[in-house]
Design a protein around this motif. Structure first.
Motif, mmCIF file in Angstrom:
data_model
loop_
_atom_site.group_PDB
_atom_site.id
_atom_site.type_symbol
_atom_site.label_atom_id
_atom_site.label_comp_id
_atom_site.label_asym_id
_atom_site.label_seq_id
_atom_site.Cartn_x
_atom_site.Cartn_y
_atom_site.Cartn_z
ATOM 1 N N VAL A 100 8.482 4.605 -6.115
ATOM 2 C CA VAL A 100 8.200 3.162 -6.102
ATOM 3 C C VAL A 100 9.142 2.388 -7.020
ATOM 4 N N THR A 101 9.862 3.087 -7.888
ATOM 5 C CA THR A 101 10.817 2.399 -8.768
ATOM 6 C C THR A 101 12.259 2.734 -8.414
ATOM 7 N N ALA A 102 12.483 3.384 -7.280
ATOM 8 C CA ALA A 102 13.820 3.837 -6.904
ATOM 9 C C ALA A 102 14.735 2.663 -6.559
ATOM 10 N N ASN A 148 5.029 -5.739 -8.336
ATOM 11 C CA ASN A 148 4.978 -4.824 -9.476
ATOM 12 C C ASN A 148 3.704 -3.982 -9.455
ATOM 13 N N ARG A 149 2.658 -4.489 -8.811
ATOM 14 C CA ARG A 149 1.400 -3.759 -8.691
ATOM 15 C C ARG A 149 1.137 -3.489 -7.209
ATOM 16 N N PHE A 150 0.452 -2.394 -6.940
ATOM 17 C CA PHE A 150 0.223 -2.023 -5.542
ATOM 18 C C PHE A 150 -1.093 -1.285 -5.404
ATOM 19 N N HIS A 151 -1.482 -1.064 -4.155
ATOM 20 C CA HIS A 151 -2.684 -0.300 -3.826
ATOM 21 C C HIS A 151 -2.261 1.137 -3.518
ATOM 22 N N LEU A 152 -3.023 2.097 -4.023
ATOM 23 C CA LEU A 152 -2.717 3.508 -3.799
ATOM 24 C C LEU A 152 -3.843 4.126 -2.988
ATOM 25 N N VAL A 153 -3.497 4.672 -1.811
ATOM 26 C CA VAL A 153 -4.475 5.319 -0.932
ATOM 27 C C VAL A 153 -4.077 6.781 -0.812
ATOM 28 N N ALA A 154 -4.983 7.681 -1.162
ATOM 29 C CA ALA A 154 -4.640 9.098 -1.270
ATOM 30 C C ALA A 154 -5.651 9.954 -0.527
ATOM 31 N N SER A 155 -5.136 10.959 0.190
ATOM 32 C CA SER A 155 -5.969 11.838 1.002
ATOM 33 C C SER A 155 -6.064 13.226 0.386
ATOM 34 N N VAL A 213 0.863 -1.177 0.000
ATOM 35 C CA VAL A 213 0.000 0.000 0.000
ATOM 36 C C VAL A 213 0.902 1.230 0.000
ATOM 37 N N VAL A 214 0.676 2.146 -0.934
ATOM 38 C CA VAL A 214 1.385 3.424 -0.970
ATOM 39 C C VAL A 214 0.412 4.502 -0.504
ATOM 40 N N LEU A 215 0.807 5.263 0.519
ATOM 41 C CA LEU A 215 -0.044 6.286 1.118
ATOM 42 C C LEU A 215 0.404 7.670 0.656
ATOM 43 N N VAL A 216 -0.509 8.416 0.038
ATOM 44 C CA VAL A 216 -0.207 9.746 -0.485
ATOM 45 C C VAL A 216 -0.903 10.793 0.388
ATOM 46 N N PRO A 217 -0.155 11.705 0.998
ATOM 47 C CA PRO A 217 -0.789 12.735 1.834
ATOM 48 C C PRO A 217 -1.429 13.825 0.964
ATOM 49 N N SER A 257 2.626 -4.473 3.214
ATOM 50 C CA SER A 257 3.756 -3.576 3.412
ATOM 51 C C SER A 257 3.271 -2.172 3.094
ATOM 52 N N VAL A 258 3.861 -1.156 3.749
ATOM 53 C CA VAL A 258 3.355 0.212 3.619
ATOM 54 C C VAL A 258 4.497 1.165 3.277
ATOM 55 N N LEU A 259 4.303 1.928 2.215
ATOM 56 C CA LEU A 259 5.245 2.971 1.819
ATOM 57 C C LEU A 259 4.530 4.309 1.908
ATOM 58 N N ARG A 260 5.107 5.243 2.660
ATOM 59 C CA ARG A 260 4.547 6.594 2.750
ATOM 60 C C ARG A 260 5.686 7.598 2.629
#
Length: 327
Positions: free
Chosen positions: A143-145, A158-165, A85-89, A111-114
């Motif tokens: 995410v590709t770094a 290679n694919r992920f969930h994107l959660v954005a606020s 899950v990638v969290l976008v503020p 796993s969580v990336l913020r």
């Protein structure tokens, strides 16, 4: 002293017989061995740090400057790559807004990336126009770094969930339009980026010259007022969020970054990107707080339904613009 034979070479005491190395050569070899040991130790420390679900935030240099990020790997996933899950503020609050959500996501096997967006938090303040494309590129580079090229046991999918606020919704829509094959699911929390009527203060900020001057001259009070408007309760109930929010306001370049973001992204119209979500049938969930004063649900819900026919919706009773913080 024992004699050791290796092929046709006779070694005496571990060195070729009759060869005397110079002092400089021995020092050079020693330094090389030390370097190899240091590299191995460093690699071991990286492995330990990324294996730990409580990994500390790290800094990563991307195209427009250094970005502060945090990667927390699931300890319950038995067959990596584990779901990510990638969290976008949003517009103003740094990644600390997700603090209470990370443990729940990790406990559910994600796993969580913020990270902090450019221009806020502890990330760089580049002198550029802060448009949705800039932030979408930031997500892609993150995410590709190379920093995230983990050992096979820990490799990200290679694919992920994107959660954005909030404004992150506009960023997520722009990202999905450009990289649709990387997403499994999209979650929009109080999304902005849909054309609607703005209040008198916002209209004043849009005025050439004087709008920028007024924003800069009253920057801290305007931003603190904005933070309080995000939350349905007293902002002092969230001391960590308030402390990080105040800290970023004192960093040079923040006011210019915020104003550029305000003009170019927050007030922007990314309806076409939202429509592409509908055409691509990407699973999309929209969440609003029933007490959201910044983006009241009624108008954007109807707009999103028309653009994304398969949209799923959830209302969080009693929450304001940041339900992930309040509930």
């Amino acid at each position: 002293m024992p004699v050791m034979r290796t092929g046709s070479i006779v070694r005496h005491g571990g060195l070729p017989d009759g060869i005397r190395r110079s002092s400089r050569a021995r020092r050079t070899e020693w330094r090389q061995r030390v370097r190899r040991v240091v590299v191995v130790l460093a690699a071991t420390l990286v492995w330990v740090s990324v294996s730990d679900a409580g990994a500390a935030p790290f800094s990563l240099r991307l195209s427009h400057g250094v970005v502060q990020a945090d990667l927390t790997l699931s300890s319950s996933c038995s067959s990596p790559p584990c779901p990510l899950v990638v969290l976008v503020p949003g517009f103003a609050v740094p990644m600390v807004v997700w603090d209470d959500n990370v443990p729940a996501l990790v406990g559910a096997g994600f796993s969580v990336l913020r990270f902090d967006l450019y221009g806020r938090g502890r990330s760089a303040r580049p002198r550029v126009d802060y448009r949705p494309d800039l932030f979408a590129e930031q997500v892609w580079e993150l995410v590709t770094a190379p920093k995230l090229e983990l050992p096979p046991k820990l490799r990200l999918p290679n694919r992920f969930h994107l959660v954005a606020s909030s404004m992150g919704g506009a960023i997520a829509a722009a990202f999905a339009a450009r990289h649709p094959d990387t997403l499994d699911r999209l979650v929009l929390v109080g999304p902005v980026g849909l054309a609607h009527d703005f209040g008198p203060q916002v209209t004043f900020f849009r005025a050439p010259g004087i709008g920028r001057w007024y924003f800069r001259s009253r920057f801290e009070s305007v931003m603190l007022g904005h933070l309080q408007d995000n939350i349905n309760t007293d902002v002092c109930a969230y001391p960590t969020v308030l402390a990080e929010f105040r800290r970023q306001l004192r960093i040079p370049g923040t006011a210019d970054a915020m104003f550029s973001t305000f003009r170019n992204t927050l007030l922007g119209d990314v309806e076409d990107d939202y429509r592409q979500l509908g055409r691509r049938h990407l699973r999309t969930l929209a969440i609003w707080g029933t007490e959201d004063r910044l983006v009241p649900a009624a108008s954007p819900v109807e707009q999103l339904r028309r653009m994304i026919p398969h949209l799923e919706e959830r209302m969080i009773r009693g929450a304001g613009h940041l339900p992930q913080l309040e509930r």
